[in-house]
Design a protein around this motif. Structure first.
Motif, mmCIF file in Angstrom:
data_model
loop_
_atom_site.group_PDB
_atom_site.id
_atom_site.type_symbol
_atom_site.label_atom_id
_atom_site.label_comp_id
_atom_site.label_asym_id
_atom_site.label_seq_id
_atom_site.Cartn_x
_atom_site.Cartn_y
_atom_site.Cartn_z
ATOM 1 N N ASN A 1 -3.608 -3.798 3.476
ATOM 2 C CA ASN A 1 -3.849 -3.649 2.056
ATOM 3 C C ASN A 1 -5.335 -3.882 1.807
ATOM 4 O O ASN A 1 -6.100 -4.149 2.746
ATOM 5 C CB ASN A 1 -3.011 -4.639 1.246
ATOM 6 C CG ASN A 1 -1.518 -4.295 1.232
ATOM 7 O OD1 ASN A 1 -0.763 -4.827 0.439
ATOM 8 N ND2 ASN A 1 -1.068 -3.423 2.121
ATOM 9 N N SER A 2 -5.755 -3.787 0.575
ATOM 10 C CA SER A 2 -7.172 -4.009 0.273
ATOM 11 C C SER A 2 -7.507 -5.496 0.333
ATOM 12 O O SER A 2 -6.623 -6.351 0.414
ATOM 13 C CB SER A 2 -7.503 -3.447 -1.109
ATOM 14 O OG SER A 2 -6.742 -4.108 -2.100
ATOM 15 N N ASN A 3 -8.798 -5.789 0.305
ATOM 16 C CA ASN A 3 -9.304 -7.167 0.243
ATOM 17 C C ASN A 3 -8.837 -8.030 1.404
ATOM 18 O O ASN A 3 -8.593 -9.229 1.245
ATOM 19 C CB ASN A 3 -8.919 -7.820 -1.089
ATOM 20 C CG ASN A 3 -9.449 -7.056 -2.279
ATOM 21 O OD1 ASN A 3 -10.604 -6.628 -2.273
ATOM 22 N ND2 ASN A 3 -8.620 -6.858 -3.284
ATOM 23 N N GLN B 1 -3.466 -1.360 -7.684
ATOM 24 C CA GLN B 1 -4.672 -0.630 -8.057
ATOM 25 C C GLN B 1 -4.322 0.692 -8.731
ATOM 26 O O GLN B 1 -4.953 1.089 -9.722
ATOM 27 C CB GLN B 1 -5.525 -0.368 -6.820
ATOM 28 C CG GLN B 1 -6.159 -1.599 -6.202
ATOM 29 C CD GLN B 1 -6.946 -1.243 -4.951
ATOM 30 O OE1 GLN B 1 -6.460 -0.525 -4.078
ATOM 31 N NE2 GLN B 1 -8.161 -1.748 -4.860
ATOM 32 N N ILE C 1 -3.531 3.498 -1.033
ATOM 33 C CA ILE C 1 -4.056 2.689 -2.127
ATOM 34 C C ILE C 1 -3.035 1.617 -2.451
ATOM 35 O O ILE C 1 -1.824 1.848 -2.334
ATOM 36 C CB ILE C 1 -4.360 3.557 -3.374
ATOM 37 C CG1 ILE C 1 -5.083 2.734 -4.449
ATOM 38 C CG2 ILE C 1 -3.086 4.196 -3.918
ATOM 39 C CD1 ILE C 1 -5.590 3.584 -5.620
ATOM 40 N N ASP C 2 -3.484 0.447 -2.831
ATOM 41 C CA ASP C 2 -2.548 -0.601 -3.246
ATOM 42 C C ASP C 2 -1.832 -0.166 -4.517
ATOM 43 O O ASP C 2 -2.438 0.389 -5.438
ATOM 44 C CB ASP C 2 -3.295 -1.907 -3.511
ATOM 45 C CG ASP C 2 -3.764 -2.582 -2.237
ATOM 46 O OD1 ASP C 2 -3.669 -1.958 -1.164
ATOM 47 O OD2 ASP C 2 -4.248 -3.726 -2.326
ATOM 48 N N SER D 1 0.833 -1.192 0.000
ATOM 49 C CA SER D 1 0.000 0.000 0.000
ATOM 50 C C SER D 1 0.874 1.251 0.000
ATOM 51 O O SER D 1 1.941 1.282 0.609
ATOM 52 C CB SER D 1 -0.901 -0.015 1.241
ATOM 53 O OG SER D 1 -1.793 1.065 1.242
ATOM 54 N N ARG E 1 -8.097 4.573 0.534
ATOM 55 C CA ARG E 1 -8.567 4.289 1.886
ATOM 56 C C ARG E 1 -8.047 5.374 2.836
ATOM 57 O O ARG E 1 -6.945 5.245 3.392
ATOM 58 C CB ARG E 1 -8.074 2.909 2.325
ATOM 59 C CG ARG E 1 -8.446 1.789 1.368
ATOM 60 C CD ARG E 1 -8.042 0.411 1.897
ATOM 61 N NE ARG E 1 -6.624 0.299 2.190
ATOM 62 C CZ ARG E 1 -5.673 0.068 1.296
ATOM 63 N NH1 ARG E 1 -5.982 -0.074 0.021
ATOM 64 N NH2 ARG E 1 -4.415 -0.035 1.649
ATOM 65 N N LEU F 1 -11.088 4.681 -4.944
ATOM 66 C CA LEU F 1 -10.436 3.441 -4.534
ATOM 67 C C LEU F 1 -9.627 3.580 -3.248
ATOM 68 O O LEU F 1 -9.380 2.588 -2.559
ATOM 69 C CB LEU F 1 -9.488 2.954 -5.641
ATOM 70 C CG LEU F 1 -10.108 2.410 -6.915
ATOM 71 C CD1 LEU F 1 -9.020 2.156 -7.947
ATOM 72 C CD2 LEU F 1 -10.892 1.133 -6.646
#
Length: 368
Positions: free
Chosen positions: A219-221, A109, A105-106, A48, A74, A72
């Motif tokens: 990170n995301s997900n 992404q 953001i990652d 990230s 965070r 997107l």
């Protein structure tokens, strides 16, 4: 205003090179990006990134991608939690020094945003550039590993730490800082490791002492990326008789290194998913400068490789947009590159000094 350069070639489809390509295309300019990876999904793109208002976000605004970025990003992932290594209790720590508006953001992404914004076929995947040769008239010939070549009016080395373009401008090579980051991680952290997820919170967890540190980054997900940082010779694994693929042996070595730390922190070493990735930290000399050469320049890590403490990606994107703006406003390619380098080189030198200080603060030299 200059006429469009006939042949602008960017080597490397990282964030800086893609930012350059995007802004050029917004101004109706043609550009080709050569990337050695076979496709966008060929490898993981890293963790990230906190995108700063004055640098990364400014670049995204110039690229017309700021709104899509914010959709997107965070914002709550800016949070830092710092724990005492022995007690795992919270301790005060100012965290990274940057503006307050730096949502995360990652990297993958963010790269995807740029790739989706480019005209189809702009990136030529699976094309590995091995070097660049001047043709004597200010233009350059790129040499590729398949034996082919490509001529360009402007070559931009955006190909990272081990740039194949840098030798055309500079004899500098990256040197090891004495700090190594070992990467691992947790998938589906909130469901499978709820106590760890609560301890880390929404952003980044840090525990540091005695020239070593444990970091856990959201990170995301639901993925949690973990870094084990310490000072050691670059051949530390060989000296310890370790093979990186022997996860159990590496884990045992790291647990011994962090002996006495709280078990809630050692959980990061005991229960992660998959193996370990060795990421020694390299840097270019500070300042890294070169005499201007017509028809060729560098951006991002190829120009100013610095410790990974939050500035590199932001500066790479700003480099790309600055160069693009110079190319569409200056009277010639040469004037554009000179204008760009006059801004980028002093800016990156100061940033590299700041990053070196930040790394030494996190992982102090053992003789300090």
């Amino acid at each position: 205003m200059n006429s469009a350069p006939n042949r602008v070639v960017v080597v490397g489809a990282g964030l800086g090179g893609l930012a350059l390509a995007r802004v050029l295309q917004l101004h109706g300019r043609s550009v080709t990006v050569f990337e050695s990876e076979a496709s966008n999904g060929a490898r993981p793109q890293g963790g990230s990134l906190d995108i700063h208002a004055a640098t990364g976000q400014a670049a995204l605004r110039a690229a017309g991608l700021l709104d899509r970025f914010r959709a997107l990003a965070r914002p709550n992932a800016q949070e830092w939690r710092v724990l005492d290594p022995v007690t795992a209790t919270a301790v005060p720590f100012p965290g990274p020094v940057h503006d307050d508006d730096s949502p995360e953001i990652d990297r993958g992404q963010l790269r995807g945003l740029f790739l989706e914004s480019l005209a189809e076929g702009s990136v030529r995947w699976g094309r590995t550039v091995t070097g660049a040769t001047p043709l004597g008239d200010g233009t350059w010939r790129l040499l590729l590993d398949d034996g082919t070549s490509e001529d360009a009016d402007l070559v931009v080395g955006a190909d990272g730490a081990w740039s194949r373009i840098r030798p055309a401008l500079s004899d500098a090579t990256p040197s090891y800082t004495g700090v190594t980051f070992i990467e691992t991680g947790f998938d589906d952290c909130d469901t499978r490791h709820p106590a760890l997820a609560r301890m880390v919170g929404n952003g980044t967890l840090l525990a540091a002492a005695d020239s070593k540190a444990l970091l856990a980054q959201r990170n995301s997900n639901g993925h949690l990326r973990v870094y084990i940082a310490f000072r050691a010779p670059q051949d530390w694994r060989t000296a310890a008789g370790l093979e990186l693929h022997d996860t159990a042996a590496v884990r045992a070595h790291l647990l011994k290194m962090f002996d006495g730390w709280d078990e809630s922190l050692l959980y990061l070493l005991r229960h992660h998913d998959g193996g370990f990735v060795d990421r020694p930290v390299f840097v270019l000399p500070v300042p890294h400068t070169w005499d201007h050469v017509p028809g060729i320049t560098l951006l991002g890590d190829a120009a100013h490789l610095m410790p990974p403490v939050g500035l590199g990606a932001n500066l790479a994107m700003l480099d790309g947009t600055d160069l693009a703006h110079a190319l569409v406003t200056e009277s010639s390619i040469d004037d554009a590159v000179r204008a760009y380098e006059s801004r980028m080189l002093p800016r990156s030198a100061q940033a590299a000094e700041d990053c070196a200080k930040a790394l030494d603060s996190l992982i102090p030299p053992t003789d300090s």
